[in-house]
Design an enzyme around this catalytic site. Structure first.
Site: not given
Length: 129
Positions: A99-100
């Site tokens: 989840d960058i």
């Protein structure tokens, strides 16, 4: 299913995964976990304090985006790339963040980036010190 404190199993596992990931990694571009607590149905993570907050906050704030010149933007991208390379190539087993986003990249006073949020759900509360 919930445990004795009313915490859903999925939230407890995410919380524990975050703790495990951040206690095993050491990199200048990954946020430092100073502590954690799970009590009475609440889960808390205590991170190092990042003066500028999230990259999203800086990017989308009118005054903040003016301070984010191209040299600083490149510095941020390089820092994030180094952290991801470390997680993927230097950790055993490799760690995939999943989840960058601009919300999960925190900035210190010098715009040095730190990757945060390694899977804890929104029900876990994060504190920065």
């Amino acid at each position: 299913m919930a445990d004795d404190n009313g915490i859903l199993d999925i939230n407890r596992k995410s919380f524990e995964n975050e703790i495990r990931a951040l206690t095993e990694v050491r990199h200048r571009n990954i946020v430092k976990l100073h502590g954690y607590c799970s009590r009475n149905g609440a889960m808390y993570l205590v991170y190092e304090y990042m003066e500028r907050g999230s990259l999203a906050k800086v990017l989308y704030a009118e005054e903040g985006s003016k301070k984010l010149d191209w040299a600083r933007r490149v510095k941020i991208v390089q820092g994030v790339a180094h952290a991801l390379s470390y997680l993927h190539h230097d950790c055993n087993p490799p760690i995939v963040h999943r989840d960058i986003s601009a919300n999960n990249i925190l900035l210190d006073s010098e715009f040095e980036p730190r990757i945060s949020d390694f899977g804890h759900r929104k029900t876990a509360r994060s504190w920065f010190v």
